[in-house]
Structure formats: C-alpha cells, structure tokens
Design an enzyme around this catalytic site. Structure first.
Site, PDB file in Angstrom:
ATOM      1  N   ASN A 187     -32.917   4.920 -17.275  1.00  0.00           N
ATOM      2  CA  ASN A 187     -34.029   4.004 -17.029  1.00  0.00           C
ATOM      3  C   ASN A 187     -33.591   3.033 -15.935  1.00  0.00           C
ATOM      4  OD1 ASN A 187     -36.150   2.226 -17.063  1.00  0.00           O
ATOM      5  ND2 ASN A 187     -35.579   1.257 -19.005  1.00  0.00           N
ATOM      6  N   LYS A 203     -35.263   0.882 -14.538  1.00  0.00           N
ATOM      7  CA  LYS A 203     -36.039  -0.378 -14.603  1.00  0.00           C
ATOM      8  C   LYS A 203     -36.563  -0.702 -13.201  1.00  0.00           C
ATOM      9  CE  LYS A 203     -32.881  -1.821 -18.198  1.00  0.00           C
ATOM     10  NZ  LYS A 203     -32.888  -2.663 -19.368  1.00  0.00           N
ATOM     11  N   HIS A 247     -41.177   0.532 -24.110  1.00  0.00           N
ATOM     12  CA  HIS A 247     -39.863  -0.098 -23.894  1.00  0.00           C
ATOM     13  C   HIS A 247     -39.944  -1.572 -24.306  1.00  0.00           C
ATOM     14  CE1 HIS A 247     -36.300  -1.664 -21.887  1.00  0.00           C
ATOM     15  NE2 HIS A 247     -35.851  -0.423 -21.864  1.00  0.00           N
ATOM     16  N   GLU A 281     -38.892  -4.134 -22.989  1.00  0.00           N
ATOM     17  CA  GLU A 281     -39.261  -5.066 -21.902  1.00  0.00           C
ATOM     18  C   GLU A 281     -40.784  -5.078 -21.719  1.00  0.00           C
ATOM     19  OE1 GLU A 281     -36.499  -3.511 -19.006  1.00  0.00           O
ATOM     20  OE2 GLU A 281     -34.870  -4.244 -20.263  1.00  0.00           O
ATOM     21  N   GLU A 326     -33.799   1.674 -29.571  1.00  0.00           N
ATOM     22  CA  GLU A 326     -33.122   0.743 -28.671  1.00  0.00           C
ATOM     23  C   GLU A 326     -33.146  -0.662 -29.264  1.00  0.00           C
ATOM     24  OE1 GLU A 326     -33.016   2.185 -24.406  1.00  0.00           O
ATOM     25  OE2 GLU A 326     -34.996   1.299 -24.648  1.00  0.00           O
ATOM     26  N   GLY A 377     -28.960  -4.275 -22.153  1.00  0.00           N
ATOM     27  CA  GLY A 377     -28.513  -5.071 -21.014  1.00  0.00           C
ATOM     28  C   GLY A 377     -27.570  -6.210 -21.386  1.00  0.00           C
ATOM     29  N   SER A 382     -26.820  -0.602 -23.857  1.00  0.00           N
ATOM     30  CA  SER A 382     -25.472  -0.761 -23.289  1.00  0.00           C
ATOM     31  C   SER A 382     -24.587   0.473 -23.491  1.00  0.00           C
ATOM     32  CB  SER A 382     -24.806  -2.019 -23.854  1.00  0.00           C
ATOM     33  OG  SER A 382     -25.559  -3.171 -23.519  1.00  0.00           O
TER      34      SER A 382
HETATM   35  C1  PEP Z   1     -32.747   0.382 -21.348  1.00  0.00           C
HETATM   36  O1  PEP Z   1     -33.212  -0.221 -20.404  1.00  0.00           O
HETATM   37  O2  PEP Z   1     -33.466   1.184 -21.970  1.00  0.00           O
HETATM   38  C2  PEP Z   1     -31.341   0.164 -21.730  1.00  0.00           C
HETATM   39  C3  PEP Z   1     -30.897   0.744 -22.801  1.00  0.00           C
HETATM   40  O3  PEP Z   1     -30.608  -0.645 -20.915  1.00  0.00           O
HETATM   41  P1  PEP Z   1     -28.997  -0.828 -20.914  1.00  0.00           P
HETATM   42  O4  PEP Z   1     -28.398   0.545 -21.007  1.00  0.00           O
HETATM   43  O5  PEP Z   1     -28.695  -1.510 -19.628  1.00  0.00           O
HETATM   44  O6  PEP Z   1     -28.670  -1.663 -22.111  1.00  0.00           O
END
Ligand code: PEP
Length: 248
Positions: A10, A12, A94, A96, A165, A171, A211
């Site tokens: 992703n 983003k 997601h 976000e 998630e 992040g 992460s």
């Molecule tokens: C994501 O944006 O779905 C995500 C898991 O980000 P990160 O791996 O940076 O934590």
C-alpha cells in the site's frame, strides 16, 4: 486446504514518476516467489501508468473507489474505471479512510458491494485502535466491521481478502507480535465459520498489516492463520522484495 500467500503493498499517497520507476525496477530485478500472489496499491492518478510497467506477476490495486459507476461525484474514481485501466483490485476500508475521511461501515460495505459487482477483487481492511485494544474489545470491533461487509460480499467471498490491520501498528514501527496477530486472525476465522460458513472460514485469506518489515515477516508468516501481509512503508523500499520472498 491451501490458501495462497498474498502480499499487498500500500503505497498510500506516496510516489512520483521517478520513484515509481525505481520501485518497479526493484520488483523486476530479483525473482519473486511464484508461490506468493502480489498486489500493489497505487495512488489513483498513477494506477494506469503502473499497470503499464509492472511485470505480469504483480497485480495492481487502487486504494479506494466510490460506490457508483459514474456520475456527479467530483474527485472520486469508480470501480469500472479501475477495471478499465487494467487494475484488478481495490483496497477498501483502510483505517486511514475510516479515521481521516470518516468512512463508516455502511459506506465501506456499499463500496465493497459495488466493487465486487463491477468485477474487481477487494482487499477489505479491519482493525482496532489502541484505545479499543486497551479496553479489551479487539475481537468485538473487528467482527463488527466484518459483519457489516457480509451482505455486501454475498456469494463473492472468493474475490475478497481480509486485511487485519491494528491501527496502533500502522506506520508506528509497533508490530503486533505473532501471537497477538495469530489470536485475532484465528478469532476472525472462527467468527466466519459460525456466522458465514465453514467453507468461507477455511478459504478466506487474512492478511496482517502493521509495520511489517523483512525482519519480522518470516515469524509472522509462520502463523497458521496469517495468509499474507498488507505492507505500507516497506512497500516503497527494496525490502518489499525481501518480504515477498521470506514468506514461504
Ligand atoms: C498500511 O498502510 O496498510 C500499513 C500496514 O502501513 P505500515 O506497513 O507502514 O504500517
């Protein structure tokens, strides 16, 4: 039972033409494990371009879409448009989108239904906040989010991947431990078995996201109910290839 491991990237709202060329170069320089399905989630403006330059073993996803095919929805993109430029997937729900853009379960469900009806495959994201985790309601939150999707998915489960998630892990550099992640993944599968069907529970692929790095991927991938990853930050780096290749 065999669930093919699926690793999503992703991006983003990251990347410009130069960086995209670099990222795609990284995906073509080393062999990618053929036992892993790969999907990369691209900012909408670059979806068509990325589709035109990625190798065939890498599928392309949009990171969002609207719940109708066309019309007066300034600034939005539709599922048929995503299909029209050759992408096969869309990431929906997601955290976000849920938190920054106030997307709630019913809107996400409408988007999922429309994307599936339009012939896209969907990575549907669920996950609890830190506050919810600390209140001990992780499973309640996650299963409520999935419950809202059940009527929207209907008989289309084969075209859906769930991404668990935890918001507190996205992040932040704080990954769920393999035990924490496995516990939630197993709870999701058990909920699906009771509330949808044992067949869906057994066959649905559940990604972990939060992460994920090359350093923690192998241990997480070894968990029985983790069938892939959704990777944010690390999907922009050469490390993404190491994550893909360290899963099996
Ligand atoms: C994501 O944006 O779905 C995500 C898991 O980000 P990160 O791996 O940076 O934590």
């Amino acid at each position: 039972m065999s669930r093919k491991f699926i690793v999503g990237g992703n991006w983003k709202m990251n990347g410009d033409t130069d960086q995209i060329v670099e990222i795609v170069k990284n995906l073509t320089q080393l062999p990618l494990d053929p036992n892993v399905e790969i999907v990369i989630g691209i900012p909408s403006i670059y979806v068509a371009y990325v589709k035109s330059i990625v190798p065939n073993n890498v599928a392309v996803a949009a990171q969002n879409c609207w719940k109708a095919a066309k019309g007066a929805f300034t600034g939005e993109i539709s599922a048929p448009m995503i299909k029209d430029v050759g992408a096969e997937w869309v990431i929906l729900g997601h955290s976000e989108r849920r938190i920054i853009f106030n997307e709630e379960d019913d809107l996400i469900a409408a988007k999922v239904a429309h994307a599936l009806e339009s012939g896209l495959k969907v990575i549907a994201c669920v996950g609890e906040t830190l506050e919810q985790k600390d209140s001990g309601i992780t499973e309640e939150v996650v299963t409520k989010q999935i419950k809202a999707l059940v009527p929207a998915i209907g008989n289309n489960w084969q075209n859906v991947v769930l991404a668990y998630e935890p918001v507190w892990a996205i992040g932040t550099g704080k990954t769920a431990t393999p035990q924490q992640a496995q516990e939630v993944h197993a709870a999701i599968r058990s909920w699906l078995s009771t509330n949808v069907s044992s067949d869906v529970a057994e066959n649905i692929r559940i990604q972990y996201g939060g992460s994920v790095t090359a350093a923690n991927a192998t241990e997480l991938a070894a968990c029985a109910d983790i069938d892939g990853f959704l990777v944010g930050g690390a999907s922009l780096k050469p490390e993404f290839v190491d994550i893909i290749n360290s899963c099996n």
